[in-house]
Motif scaffolding. Structure first.
Motif, short mmCIF file in Angstrom:
data_model
loop_
_atom_site.label_atom_id
_atom_site.label_comp_id
_atom_site.label_asym_id
_atom_site.label_seq_id
_atom_site.Cartn_x
_atom_site.Cartn_y
_atom_site.Cartn_z
N VAL A 223 31.83 31.23 48.21
CA VAL A 223 30.79 30.35 47.67
C VAL A 223 29.80 29.97 48.76
CG1 VAL A 223 30.32 28.06 46.69
CG2 VAL A 223 32.21 29.45 45.80
N LEU A 224 30.30 29.57 49.91
CA LEU A 224 29.40 29.18 51.00
C LEU A 224 28.54 30.36 51.45
CD1 LEU A 224 31.76 26.87 53.09
CD2 LEU A 224 29.78 26.18 51.72
N ALA A 225 29.11 31.53 51.48
CA ALA A 225 28.35 32.70 51.89
C ALA A 225 27.24 33.03 50.89
CB ALA A 225 29.29 33.89 52.05
N ALA A 226 27.46 32.69 49.63
CA ALA A 226 26.47 32.98 48.59
C ALA A 226 25.48 31.84 48.39
CB ALA A 226 27.17 33.27 47.27
N THR A 227 25.67 30.72 49.09
CA THR A 227 24.83 29.54 48.92
C THR A 227 23.65 29.59 49.89
OG1 THR A 227 26.71 28.19 48.20
CG2 THR A 227 24.79 27.00 49.04
N SER A 228 22.45 29.47 49.35
CA SER A 228 21.26 29.53 50.21
C SER A 228 20.89 28.16 50.76
CB SER A 228 20.08 30.12 49.44
OG SER A 228 19.73 29.29 48.35
N ALA A 229 21.24 27.09 50.04
CA ALA A 229 20.86 25.74 50.46
C ALA A 229 21.68 24.72 49.69
CB ALA A 229 19.36 25.51 50.21
N VAL A 230 21.62 23.49 50.18
CA VAL A 230 22.26 22.37 49.49
C VAL A 230 21.25 21.24 49.35
CG1 VAL A 230 24.63 22.91 50.14
CG2 VAL A 230 23.20 21.53 51.67
N ALA A 231 21.51 20.35 48.41
CA ALA A 231 20.60 19.24 48.18
C ALA A 231 21.38 18.05 47.65
CB ALA A 231 19.50 19.63 47.18
N VAL A 232 20.75 16.89 47.72
CA VAL A 232 21.30 15.69 47.09
C VAL A 232 20.89 15.67 45.63
CG1 VAL A 232 21.37 13.17 47.13
CG2 VAL A 232 21.11 14.44 49.28
N GLY A 233 21.80 15.31 44.77
CA GLY A 233 21.47 15.20 43.36
C GLY A 233 21.96 13.90 42.77
#
Length: 253
Positions: free
Chosen positions: A120-130
């Motif tokens: 999952v982390l390898a496929a994740t381009s970015a993170v955000a607050v929601g």
């Protein structure tokens, strides 16, 4: 299937008419999770474009409380997104509550029965607050787990902050603060979501694989509420802040 479509129609009408209904299990006590997901998928078919997915009951303590050993998941309709700075119109909800989320933005497709948190982390381009705005279609938030699955895990509206690169951020350890009208309502760490938000998402990918589905590049995933959810009223302001990721504000009118 016609009976299931009837239950889906009841929940769709409850949302459209802003009128809560009794839990499905009051009249359909044999409803189980597998059947409830069928009801959810029937609603998804009429929801229009999808923005992604969401997880619920990701806290181990909450799972123990309600007697399950895994989270639940639902879908995010693109039409339910709130833009940054756009207020939540409380009168257009039934009984809204807000909770902070770590949002993962998928950089590539991800599917399979053996996906791990590392995948999952390898496929994740970015993170955000929601901030997710929950809005159960059941009276007084009274429901069983199959009920809430059928109701798309109480999905209402959601707002997502500016994405930042995930590299170098340990999502387990980031501090989370939810403020309500200038006062701290709840605090947590990213580990509140199944020990690691990526582990929660990996569980969901494996669950989706059972139906031949997965995540697509560009989709977002709300990885699970990190504090208790705060009830909302017109005039309220909630702010979710997550260390190293940022903050997002939602005003209610």
């Amino acid at each position: 299937m016609s009976d299931l479509q009837g239950y889906a129609d009841v929940l769709t009408a409850a949302r459209r008419e802003l009128k809560a209904v009794p839990p499905l299990t009051d009249s359909f006590p044999e409803l189980d999770q597998a059947t409830a997901y069928q009801v959810q998928r029937l609603q998804r078919a009429g929801a229009g474009a999808l923005a992604g997915w969401k997880l619920g009951v990701t806290s181990r303590a909450k799972q123990k409380q309600v007697g399950i050993d895994a989270p639940v998941y639902g879908y995010l309709a693109a039409a339910d997104a709130l833009d940054l700075g756009e207020p939540l119109v409380v009168a257009q909800q039934i009984q809204p509550r807000a909770e902070p989320e770590i949002v993962l933005v998928m950089g590539r497709d991800l599917a399979g029965a053996h996906v791990t948190a590392a995948d999952v982390l390898a496929a994740t381009s970015a993170v955000a607050v929601g901030i997710e705005v929950l809005d159960s279609r059941y009276e007084n938030y009274r429901f069983t787990i199959p009920d809430v699955v059928a109701d798309n895990t109480s999905a209402g509206r959601y707002v997502v902050g500016t994405p930042v690169p995930v590299a170098g951020i340990d999502l387990r350890l980031v501090g989370v603060v939810l403020e309500h009208n200038g006062e701290v309502f709840g605090t947590a760490s990213g580990a509140a979501s199944l020990g690691h938000p990526a582990a929660a998402v990996a569980w969901m990918v494996r669950a989706l694989a059972e139906h031949g589905e997965g995540l697509r590049a560009g989709e977002i995933v709300l990885s699970g509420g990190l504090t208790a959810a705060v009830p909302l009223a017109a005039g309220d302001v909630v702010v979710a802040g997550i260390d190293r990721i940022g903050s997002v504000e939602l005003a209610c009118v």
